[in-house]
Design an enzyme around this catalytic site. Structure first.
Site, PDB file in Angstrom:
ATOM      1  N   HIS A 110       0.700   5.039   1.167  1.00 16.13           N
ATOM      2  CA  HIS A 110      -0.028   6.045   1.943  1.00 16.13           C
ATOM      3  C   HIS A 110       0.077   7.385   1.219  1.00 16.13           C
ATOM      4  CE1 HIS A 110      -0.208   3.790   5.864  1.00 16.13           C
ATOM      5  NE2 HIS A 110       0.895   3.229   5.413  1.00 16.13           N
ATOM      6  N   HIS A 149       0.843  -1.203   0.000  1.00 13.90           N
ATOM      7  CA  HIS A 149       0.000   0.000   0.000  1.00 13.90           C
ATOM      8  C   HIS A 149       0.870   1.242   0.000  1.00 13.90           C
ATOM      9  CE1 HIS A 149       0.582  -1.457   4.141  1.00 13.90           C
ATOM     10  NE2 HIS A 149       0.608  -0.186   4.515  1.00 13.90           N
TER      11      HIS A 149
HETATM   12  P1  AMP Z   1       1.510   0.170   7.468  1.00 16.64           P
HETATM   13  O1  AMP Z   1       2.123   0.433   8.791  1.00 16.64           O
HETATM   14  O2  AMP Z   1       2.184   0.947   6.371  1.00 16.64           O
HETATM   15  O3  AMP Z   1       1.396  -1.306   7.168  1.00 16.64           O
HETATM   16  O4  AMP Z   1       0.069   0.789   7.534  1.00 16.64           O
HETATM   17  C1  AMP Z   1      -1.092   0.049   7.589  1.00 16.64           C
HETATM   18  C2  AMP Z   1      -2.199   1.043   7.729  1.00 16.64           C
HETATM   19  O5  AMP Z   1      -3.422   0.369   7.527  1.00 16.64           O
HETATM   20  C3  AMP Z   1      -2.268   1.723   9.100  1.00 16.64           C
HETATM   21  O6  AMP Z   1      -2.090   3.127   8.933  1.00 16.64           O
HETATM   22  C4  AMP Z   1      -3.671   1.370   9.606  1.00 16.64           C
HETATM   23  O7  AMP Z   1      -4.292   2.442  10.274  1.00 16.64           O
HETATM   24  C5  AMP Z   1      -4.384   1.005   8.324  1.00 16.64           C
HETATM   25  N1  AMP Z   1      -5.478   0.061   8.491  1.00 16.64           N
HETATM   26  C6  AMP Z   1      -5.447  -1.145   9.112  1.00 16.64           C
HETATM   27  N2  AMP Z   1      -6.641  -1.748   9.057  1.00 16.64           N
HETATM   28  C7  AMP Z   1      -7.463  -0.900   8.376  1.00 16.64           C
HETATM   29  C8  AMP Z   1      -8.833  -0.947   7.981  1.00 16.64           C
HETATM   30  N3  AMP Z   1      -9.611  -1.981   8.279  1.00 16.64           N
HETATM   31  N4  AMP Z   1      -9.328   0.106   7.283  1.00 16.64           N
HETATM   32  C9  AMP Z   1      -8.553   1.161   6.979  1.00 16.64           C
HETATM   33  N5  AMP Z   1      -7.256   1.262   7.310  1.00 16.64           N
HETATM   34  C10 AMP Z   1      -6.714   0.247   8.006  1.00 16.64           C
END
Ligand code: AMP
Length: 108
Positions: A101, A99
Site C-alpha cells: 500500500h 501488495h
Molecule cells: P490488505 O488488508 O492489506 O490485504 O488490503 C487489501 C486491500 O485491497 C484493501 O485495502 C481493499 O480495499 C483493497 N481491495 C480489495 N478488492 C479490491 C478491488 N477490487 N479493487 C481495488 N482494491 C481492492
C-alpha cells in the site's frame, strides 16, 4: 490463480483504476482508500504473502520498493507517503496476493 481478486484485476477480468503496468508489476487505486491518495503496487506473479517470498524474488521486491517514490511523486505525494504491507491473517491481510500500500495526502 482464477480465485484471486488481484490476479483477476491484472488479467482485466475485474475493473480497476490502473496507474501503471509493466512486465513485472501492476499498480492501481485501492477501492476503499484510507487516505486522499491510496494505491497498491502488486507483482504480476502470484505470491500470497511477504512470508512466501523466496530469494529469487529479491529483485522483484527491490523493484516494487524503489517504484514507490516514483509513483508517489506521480500521484502528487512528492513530500512523503506511508507504505504498508499487511502480512498473513494475523497481520491484517485480507487479499492473499502480495501488495504494498502507498498512501498520503492527508486523511479522508
Ligand atoms: P490488505 O488488508 O492489506 O490485504 O488490503 C487489501 C486491500 O485491497 C484493501 O485495502 C481493499 O480495499 C483493497 N481491495 C480489495 N478488492 C479490491 C478491488 N477490487 N479493487 C481495488 N482494491 C481492492
Amino acid at each position: 490463480m482464477s480465485d484471486c481478486v488481484f490476479c483477476n484485476i491484472i488479467a482485466g477480468q475485474i475493473p480497476s483504476k490502473k496507474i501503471y503496468e509493466d512486465e513485472d508489476v501492476f499498480v492501481f487505486h485501492d477501492i476503499r482508500p484510507h487516505m486522499k491518495v491510496h494505491f497498491m503496487i502488486i507483482p504480476k506473479k502470484h505470491i500470497p504473502t511477504l512470508m512466501d517470498c523466496q530469494p529469487e524474488d529479491r529483485d522483484l521486491l527491490g523493484k516494487i520498493m524503489l517504484m514507490t517514490s516514483q509513483l508517489a511523486k506521480q500521484e502528487g505525494l512528492s513530500e512523503g507517503y506511508k507504505t504498508l504491507v499487511n502480512t498473513g491473517k494475523a497481520g491484517g491481510q485480507e487479499v492473499f496476493h502480495l501488495h504494498v500500500h502507498v498512501m498520503g495526502g492527508g486523511s479522508l
